[in-house]
Write an enzyme that holds these catalytic residues in place. Sequence first.
Site, PDB file in Angstrom:
ATOM      1  N   HIS A   1       0.818  -1.214   0.000  1.00 54.10           N
ATOM      2  CA  HIS A   1       0.000   0.000   0.000  1.00 54.10           C
ATOM      3  C   HIS A   1       0.858   1.272   0.000  1.00 54.10           C
ATOM      4  CE1 HIS A   1      -2.973   2.920   1.696  1.00 54.10           C
ATOM      5  NE2 HIS A   1      -3.832   2.195   0.993  1.00 54.10           N
TER       6      HIS A   1
ATOM      7  N   SER B   1      -7.632   5.881  -0.854  1.00 53.77           N
ATOM      8  CA  SER B   1      -6.190   5.832  -0.624  1.00 53.77           C
ATOM      9  C   SER B   1      -5.422   6.243  -1.863  1.00 53.77           C
ATOM     10  CB  SER B   1      -5.750   4.415  -0.248  1.00 53.77           C
ATOM     11  OG  SER B   1      -5.890   4.165   1.115  1.00 53.77           O
TER      12      SER B   1
END
Length: 418
Positions: A180, A352
Amino acid sequence: MKFYKIFVLFLVFVMFGAMGGVVWGAPVEKVRVIVTVDREFNESFIFALGGNVVAKGRIFPIVVVDIPSRALERVKNVKGVIRVEYDAEVHILKGKPPGVGKPKPPQPPQEIPWGISRVKALDAWSISDGASGGVIEVAILDTGIDYDHPDLAPNLAWGVSVLRGKVSTKPKDYRDQNGHGTHVAGTVAALNNEIGVVGVAPSVEIYAIRVLGPSGSGSYSDIILGIEQALLGPDGVLDSDGDGIIVGDPDDDDAAEVISMSLRGSSDVESFHDAINWAYSWGVIIVAASGNDGASSPSYPAAYPEVIAVGATDVNDQVPWWSNRGVEVSAPGVDILSTYPDDSYTTLSGTSMATPHVSGVVALVQAARYNKYGTVLSVEALREILHTTAEDHGLLGWDPYYGYGIVRADLAVQAAIN
C-alpha cells in the site's frame, strides 16, 4: 537484616498487587492507553500500578502505556496526568474492486497513469515538477516503502518506522511488506524516466514513515508518533535555528511540508487531534483519505477540519459508491496504476489512491511558490487555491460528493506563483 529487606520487598509487591498491578497466580489483563501529561508527570507511578511505558512523545506531551485494566481509573488520578484515552486501531484504505491487479513485470516502458493526466500534472511541470533544492518534502504515513524500487529510490530522502512505539531508521524496519505505502508513494513521486509510471510531482523528496504493519493495520498512538517524526525529520530537531519556522525554511530543512495519510480510524481520539493541530499550527499541509464506506461523512483523520479530506473519482469523473461524502476535494481513485514492492507495478482502487494525487499537487504548488518567492503558502492560502482552481462537478460550488471539485495541478500552480 537480610530477612527484614526481603519482608519489605514482599510488602511492596503486595501493595502493588492491591493497586491493580499484580495478581498472584493469575494472568493480568492489560489495555493500551494514550496518556496526555504535563511536566509534573513521573512515569514511576505507572510502574507502581503494574503498567509499563511503551513509548514517549518527544515533542508531543504523551506517553503510551500498557496498564492492567482494573488500574485504569487510578492512572487518571496520577499527578501530571491530563487525559487518558484508549488506543484505537487504524487501517489502510485500499478498497473496492478491482482491488489488486496482476502485478506488471519489473521496469516496463514508462506509462502515464490516467490519474496523473486527469489532474493535469504534466501541464504544471513547465513551472514546477516538485524540485525545490531539497526544501519541500512529502511525508507518507503508511505501510512503509520498497526503498530500492528504481522508480522511487532517488526521491526517497529518508525513512523511519514507529511500529509499536519503536523508532527505527533501519531500512529493513521501514520496508513495505504490504504494498500500500509503495503504491501511494508512486502516485506522489515516481520518477519521470523511461520505466514504469510517473507521479504527480516526479522530483519532490519523500519521507517514508512506516506506521502500519504488514496487514495494513496499526494504532492511533503510532500515527501520533509518525506525525511527530514528520515534524522532526532526519535530524530529530523541531526548529534547529530557533526562528519559529519549520515549513519551507531552507535553514531548518527537515520538517515535512506535506503529510499524506491514506488510512482510516473510526474513533475521535483527542490526543490524535492534538497532534494534527500541532502540525497544522506549524504550517504543515495535512491530506487524508475520506474512506471507502459510502458513508455520509469522512472517517478520521480526514474528518478533522484541519485535514484536507479527499474523495475518489473514476475515469469518467463519476464518484464511486464507496467513496465517503463530505469531502473537501476529489481526485482519481479508481484503477490507479502505480509502483509496488519487488520493483513491480499494479493497479489499486480506493480513496487511498486519490489522496496521493492531492498530496502531489500540494507539493507542486509549494515548490513553485518557494522557487519563485523563497517562501511557501500558508495552509489557509493553499486550501483556498485548491478550492478555487478545482474543476467543479456535481452541484455548483461545493457539494458533498466532489467537494470543491477535482484538483487541477496546472491551475493551482499558476495561481500560486501569481
